[in-house]
Design a protein around this motif. Structure first.
Motif, mmCIF file in Angstrom:
data_model
loop_
_atom_site.group_PDB
_atom_site.id
_atom_site.type_symbol
_atom_site.label_atom_id
_atom_site.label_comp_id
_atom_site.label_asym_id
_atom_site.label_seq_id
_atom_site.Cartn_x
_atom_site.Cartn_y
_atom_site.Cartn_z
ATOM 1 N N HIS A 170 46.804 29.301 72.970
ATOM 2 C CA HIS A 170 48.297 29.616 72.265
ATOM 3 C C HIS A 170 48.577 28.489 71.308
ATOM 4 O O HIS A 170 48.982 28.539 70.001
ATOM 5 N N GLU A 184 44.205 34.823 70.891
ATOM 6 C CA GLU A 184 45.182 34.044 71.348
ATOM 7 C C GLU A 184 44.988 33.637 72.831
ATOM 8 O O GLU A 184 46.243 33.431 73.737
ATOM 9 N N GLU A 185 43.906 33.263 73.373
ATOM 10 C CA GLU A 185 43.659 32.860 74.569
ATOM 11 C C GLU A 185 44.228 31.280 74.762
ATOM 12 O O GLU A 185 44.462 30.601 75.714
ATOM 13 N N VAL A 221 47.604 27.666 78.490
ATOM 14 C CA VAL A 221 47.649 28.153 77.018
ATOM 15 C C VAL A 221 48.065 27.016 75.962
ATOM 16 O O VAL A 221 47.745 27.298 74.893
ATOM 17 N N HIS A 222 48.460 25.782 76.480
ATOM 18 C CA HIS A 222 48.822 24.973 75.505
ATOM 19 C C HIS A 222 47.794 23.596 75.721
ATOM 20 O O HIS A 222 47.874 23.199 77.041
#
Length: 83
Positions: free
Chosen positions: A64, A61-62, A27-28
């Motif tokens: 983030h 929001e896959e 996600v990051h």
């Protein structure tokens, strides 16, 4: 979402770009995008091009968080010469 997925999406939108993406948690992510298409464009316009390539993934929001650095090939070469 994996780093390779993000790289593929960006390269589909900017075929001549060199794209480097890192991120281990799904996600990051951090991305460096080098493209001649950025020439003459503001930093905001450059980032908009990349964000457009990832549009649905960002909206759902896959992804983030995405740290994004964009360069023309000339700016990237200058950056590397300083390192």
């Amino acid at each position: 979402m994996q780093a390779a997925d993000i790289q593929r999406l960006i390269q589909e939108a900017l075929p001549s770009a060199e794209v480097l993406v890192r991120g281990d948690d799904g996600v990051h992510f951090e991305a460096v995008v080098i493209s001649a298409e950025f020439a003459g464009k503001s930093l905001i316009a450059q980032h908009r091009l990349v964000n457009a390539a990832l549009g649905d993934c960002l909206q759902r929001e896959e992804i983030h968080a995405l740290g994004l650095r964009t360069f023309t090939p000339e700016a990237w070469a200058a950056q590397q010469a300083q390192a």
